[in-house]
Design a protein around this motif. Structure first.
Motif, PDB file in Angstrom:
ATOM      1  N   ARG A 270     -13.472  10.442 -13.506  1.00 25.39           N
ATOM      2  CA  ARG A 270     -12.033  10.354 -13.749  1.00 25.39           C
ATOM      3  C   ARG A 270     -11.475   8.946 -13.619  1.00 25.39           C
ATOM      4  NH1 ARG A 270      -9.511  14.404  -9.759  1.00 25.39           N
ATOM      5  NH2 ARG A 270     -11.162  13.596  -8.424  1.00 25.39           N
ATOM      6  N   TYR A 271     -12.183   8.055 -12.945  1.00 28.92           N
ATOM      7  CA  TYR A 271     -11.711   6.683 -12.787  1.00 28.92           C
ATOM      8  C   TYR A 271     -11.609   5.991 -14.135  1.00 28.92           C
ATOM      9  CZ  TYR A 271     -11.837   1.716 -11.457  1.00 28.92           C
ATOM     10  OH  TYR A 271     -11.574   0.374 -11.323  1.00 28.92           O
ATOM     11  N   ASP A 272     -10.477   5.336 -14.351  1.00 32.04           N
ATOM     12  CA  ASP A 272     -10.245   4.595 -15.590  1.00 32.04           C
ATOM     13  C   ASP A 272      -9.860   3.169 -15.185  1.00 32.04           C
ATOM     14  OD1 ASP A 272      -8.877   3.394 -17.858  1.00 32.04           O
ATOM     15  OD2 ASP A 272      -8.783   5.397 -18.738  1.00 32.04           O
ATOM     16  N   LYS A 273     -10.802   2.254 -15.260  1.00 32.92           N
ATOM     17  CA  LYS A 273     -10.583   0.897 -14.756  1.00 32.92           C
ATOM     18  C   LYS A 273      -9.419   0.208 -15.453  1.00 32.92           C
ATOM     19  CE  LYS A 273     -12.752  -3.629 -14.125  1.00 32.92           C
ATOM     20  NZ  LYS A 273     -11.991  -3.867 -12.886  1.00 32.92           N
ATOM     21  N   LYS A 274      -9.325   0.351 -16.765  1.00 36.59           N
ATOM     22  CA  LYS A 274      -8.260  -0.319 -17.493  1.00 36.59           C
ATOM     23  C   LYS A 274      -6.894   0.171 -17.024  1.00 36.59           C
ATOM     24  CE  LYS A 274      -6.512  -1.215 -22.177  1.00 36.59           C
ATOM     25  NZ  LYS A 274      -6.724  -0.961 -23.629  1.00 36.59           N
ATOM     26  N   ALA A 275      -6.726   1.490 -16.926  1.00 31.32           N
ATOM     27  CA  ALA A 275      -5.454   2.051 -16.476  1.00 31.32           C
ATOM     28  C   ALA A 275      -5.208   1.705 -15.010  1.00 31.32           C
ATOM     29  CB  ALA A 275      -5.461   3.567 -16.669  1.00 31.32           C
ATOM     30  N   ALA A 276      -6.251   1.779 -14.187  1.00 28.80           N
ATOM     31  CA  ALA A 276      -6.099   1.504 -12.761  1.00 28.80           C
ATOM     32  C   ALA A 276      -5.694   0.054 -12.514  1.00 28.80           C
ATOM     33  CB  ALA A 276      -7.401   1.820 -12.035  1.00 28.80           C
ATOM     34  N   ASP A 277      -6.325  -0.867 -13.216  1.00 28.78           N
ATOM     35  CA  ASP A 277      -6.003  -2.281 -13.016  1.00 28.78           C
ATOM     36  C   ASP A 277      -4.572  -2.589 -13.441  1.00 28.78           C
ATOM     37  OD1 ASP A 277      -8.550  -2.695 -12.074  1.00 28.78           O
ATOM     38  OD2 ASP A 277      -9.283  -3.751 -13.851  1.00 28.78           O
ATOM     39  N   LEU A 278      -4.148  -2.017 -14.572  1.00 28.33           N
ATOM     40  CA  LEU A 278      -2.794  -2.264 -15.053  1.00 28.33           C
ATOM     41  C   LEU A 278      -1.766  -1.640 -14.106  1.00 28.33           C
ATOM     42  CD1 LEU A 278      -0.802  -3.316 -17.128  1.00 28.33           C
ATOM     43  CD2 LEU A 278      -1.260  -1.263 -18.522  1.00 28.33           C
ATOM     44  N   ALA A 279      -2.021  -0.408 -13.682  1.00 31.32           N
ATOM     45  CA  ALA A 279      -1.090   0.258 -12.763  1.00 31.32           C
ATOM     46  C   ALA A 279      -1.013  -0.483 -11.433  1.00 31.32           C
ATOM     47  CB  ALA A 279      -1.514   1.707 -12.542  1.00 31.32           C
ATOM     48  N   TRP A 280      -2.154  -0.992 -10.963  1.00 35.67           N
ATOM     49  CA  TRP A 280      -2.163  -1.721  -9.687  1.00 35.67           C
ATOM     50  C   TRP A 280      -1.353  -3.005  -9.795  1.00 35.67           C
ATOM     51  CZ3 TRP A 280      -3.057  -0.415  -4.931  1.00 35.67           C
ATOM     52  CH2 TRP A 280      -3.257  -1.396  -3.955  1.00 35.67           C
ATOM     53  N   LYS A 281      -1.529  -3.741 -10.887  1.00 39.63           N
ATOM     54  CA  LYS A 281      -0.747  -4.968 -11.066  1.00 39.63           C
ATOM     55  C   LYS A 281       0.742  -4.652 -11.078  1.00 39.63           C
ATOM     56  CE  LYS A 281      -0.069  -9.033 -13.998  1.00 39.63           C
ATOM     57  NZ  LYS A 281       1.395  -8.981 -13.833  1.00 39.63           N
ATOM     58  N   ARG A 282       1.110  -3.612 -11.803  1.00 38.69           N
ATOM     59  CA  ARG A 282       2.516  -3.223 -11.846  1.00 38.69           C
ATOM     60  C   ARG A 282       3.010  -2.796 -10.467  1.00 38.69           C
ATOM     61  NH1 ARG A 282       1.885   0.205 -17.533  1.00 38.69           N
ATOM     62  NH2 ARG A 282       2.518  -1.512 -18.924  1.00 38.69           N
ATOM     63  N   THR A 283       2.164  -2.115  -9.726  1.00 36.68           N
ATOM     64  CA  THR A 283       2.530  -1.667  -8.380  1.00 36.68           C
ATOM     65  C   THR A 283       2.785  -2.849  -7.460  1.00 36.68           C
ATOM     66  OG1 THR A 283       1.333   0.434  -8.576  1.00 36.68           O
ATOM     67  CG2 THR A 283       1.666  -0.429  -6.350  1.00 36.68           C
ATOM     68  N   ILE A 284       1.863  -3.794  -7.432  1.00 35.87           N
ATOM     69  CA  ILE A 284       1.993  -4.947  -6.532  1.00 35.87           C
ATOM     70  C   ILE A 284       3.179  -5.808  -6.938  1.00 35.87           C
ATOM     71  CG2 ILE A 284       0.883  -7.038  -5.692  1.00 35.87           C
ATOM     72  CD1 ILE A 284      -0.175  -4.333  -4.548  1.00 35.87           C
ATOM     73  N   ASP A 285       3.374  -6.023  -8.225  1.00 38.01           N
ATOM     74  CA  ASP A 285       4.531  -6.808  -8.685  1.00 38.01           C
ATOM     75  C   ASP A 285       5.838  -6.133  -8.248  1.00 38.01           C
ATOM     76  OD1 ASP A 285       2.828  -8.625  -9.857  1.00 38.01           O
ATOM     77  OD2 ASP A 285       3.143  -7.923 -11.919  1.00 38.01           O
ATOM     78  N   PHE A 286       5.890  -4.812  -8.394  1.00 41.32           N
ATOM     79  CA  PHE A 286       7.081  -4.054  -8.017  1.00 41.32           C
ATOM     80  C   PHE A 286       7.334  -4.150  -6.513  1.00 41.32           C
ATOM     81  CE2 PHE A 286       8.687   0.159  -6.584  1.00 41.32           C
ATOM     82  CZ  PHE A 286       9.894   0.202  -7.266  1.00 41.32           C
ATOM     83  N   LEU A 287       6.290  -3.960  -5.718  1.00 37.95           N
ATOM     84  CA  LEU A 287       6.453  -4.013  -4.260  1.00 37.95           C
ATOM     85  C   LEU A 287       6.845  -5.407  -3.795  1.00 37.95           C
ATOM     86  CD1 LEU A 287       3.456  -1.761  -3.159  1.00 37.95           C
ATOM     87  CD2 LEU A 287       5.902  -1.181  -3.081  1.00 37.95           C
ATOM     88  N   LYS A 288       6.286  -6.434  -4.414  1.00 32.95           N
ATOM     89  CA  LYS A 288       6.669  -7.797  -4.033  1.00 32.95           C
ATOM     90  C   LYS A 288       8.127  -8.076  -4.373  1.00 32.95           C
ATOM     91  CE  LYS A 288       2.114  -9.974  -4.094  1.00 32.95           C
ATOM     92  NZ  LYS A 288       1.220 -10.971  -4.739  1.00 32.95           N
ATOM     93  N   GLU A 289       8.571  -7.543  -5.502  1.00 30.02           N
ATOM     94  CA  GLU A 289       9.973  -7.732  -5.894  1.00 30.02           C
ATOM     95  C   GLU A 289      10.921  -7.013  -4.922  1.00 30.02           C
ATOM     96  OE1 GLU A 289      13.044  -6.300  -9.430  1.00 30.02           O
ATOM     97  OE2 GLU A 289      10.877  -6.143  -9.753  1.00 30.02           O
ATOM     98  N   LYS A 290      10.569  -5.793  -4.540  1.00 31.38           N
ATOM     99  CA  LYS A 290      11.487  -4.981  -3.741  1.00 31.38           C
ATOM    100  C   LYS A 290      11.382  -5.230  -2.237  1.00 31.38           C
ATOM    101  CE  LYS A 290      12.812  -3.041  -7.537  1.00 31.38           C
ATOM    102  NZ  LYS A 290      14.097  -3.474  -8.146  1.00 31.38           N
ATOM    103  N   LEU A 291      10.232  -5.703  -1.770  1.00 29.22           N
ATOM    104  CA  LEU A 291      10.017  -5.836  -0.328  1.00 29.22           C
ATOM    105  C   LEU A 291       9.909  -7.292   0.131  1.00 29.22           C
ATOM    106  CD1 LEU A 291       7.333  -3.040   0.198  1.00 29.22           C
ATOM    107  CD2 LEU A 291       9.826  -2.820   0.200  1.00 29.22           C
ATOM    108  N   GLY A 292       9.966  -8.231  -0.798  1.00 30.44           N
ATOM    109  CA  GLY A 292       9.780  -9.626  -0.444  1.00 30.44           C
ATOM    110  C   GLY A 292      10.965 -10.209   0.318  1.00 30.44           C
TER     111      GLY A 292
END
Length: 292
Positions: A270-292
């Motif tokens: 079930r692991y999808d590296k392409k989707a996982a990498d993109l979602a992770w980047k979006r997640t970290i960018d979002f958290l840095k924006e909201k919690l920085g």
């Protein structure tokens, strides 16, 4: 031996087994029919399941982090958790609750917490089975325990985690949450129940059943869904409507061709590296924006 072919029907059967009412025997019977033989089913089943041996992207003793097992005050009693910080942080940091799947606090989720810490956050992964003695090594037992939860209990423990992290030493007072599968649903409900949550990221998580509850959400949300996850995706439109009707801040991404649990790199099928990498980047960018 040639690698067995894993079909979408097999993945769907596994999802029904892990999240709905199909028991182990029923799952193996169905998988045998889909695979053509018991031997083929026996070879395919471990590929569908998570393999804890594949858990670590970041070693537990990585010198870049400081990790420890802790307890914090939960809704009704102490909750065990795994707390990870960057080893050499400068200044105060935002904090992130990492909420586990319906397998409990396993090595994969501990590794995800370490990944979050490497991105510059204080990460806390609670063991929401603490009140039942803690996460067992048997994943089937963990799933059974979680299925019997009073739904209010893990929410209360997550709300308590927000309060704990709001004043943690080295924190900047801002707290977000990221959760996966069952934990993604917990993020949605945490947003409903914790008005001081600063950001929520839900990976393929169940939506609040009561649209009226959405009015209580204050945190901006980032919602990741898998294109092939028909069970969870059935609730997207109603959730979006409730969020829109209540003028909430949110972003939805659907990763076409990806399955439920696409971020879990311990599941070969079930692991999808392409989707996982993109979602992770979006997640970290979002958290840095909201919690920085």
């Amino acid at each position: 031996m040639e690698k067995p072919l894993i079909t979408q029907a097999m993945i769907d059967a596994y999802d029904e087994y892990t999240h709905l009412m199909l028991d182990r025997r029923g799952f193996m019977d169905r998988l045998t029919k889909l695979a053509g033989s018991g031997a083929a089913a026996a070879a395919i089943a471990p590929m569908l399941a998570a393999n804890s041996a594949l858990a670590a992207q970041v070693a537990a003793d990585d010198s870049r982090i400081k990790a420890e097992d802790i307890t914090y005050p939960g809704g009704k009693g102490d909750i065990k958790g795994y707390l990870v910080r960057p080893a050499h942080a400068s200044g105060k940091l935002g904090a992130v609750i990492v909420i586990h799947e319906n397998r409990g606090l396993n090595e994969h989720i501990r590794d995800v917490a370490r990944r979050v810490a490497l991105e510059g956050f204080i990460a806390l992964a609670p063991d929401l089975l603490s009140g039942e003695g803690g996460t067992p090594s048997d994943e089937d037992k963990a799933r059974d325990m979680i299925s019997k939860f009073d739904p209010a209990q893990p929410i209360a423990d997550d709300v308590a985690a927000v309060a704990y992290l709001k004043t943690i030493d080295g924190g900047n007072g801002k707290v977000g949450a990221v959760g996966f599968c069952w934990g993604g649903g917990q993020v949605n409900m945490l947003a409903v129940n914790a008005p001081d949550l600063d950001a929520g990221v839900a990976y393929y998580g169940a939506q609040p059943k009561d649209p009226a509850a959405v009015a209580k959400i204050h945190a901006p949300l980032l919602l990741h869904y898998a294109g092939l996850d028909t069970r969870i995706n059935a609730g997207i439109d109603a959730y979006k409507k409730a969020l829109d009707d209540n003028h909430k801040q949110y972003t939805v991404y659907v990763y076409e061709g990806a399955n439920h649990a696409f971020n879990n790199d311990t599941s070969a099928a079930r692991y999808d590296k392409k989707a996982a990498d993109l979602a992770w980047k979006r997640t970290i960018d979002f958290l840095k924006e909201k919690l920085g």
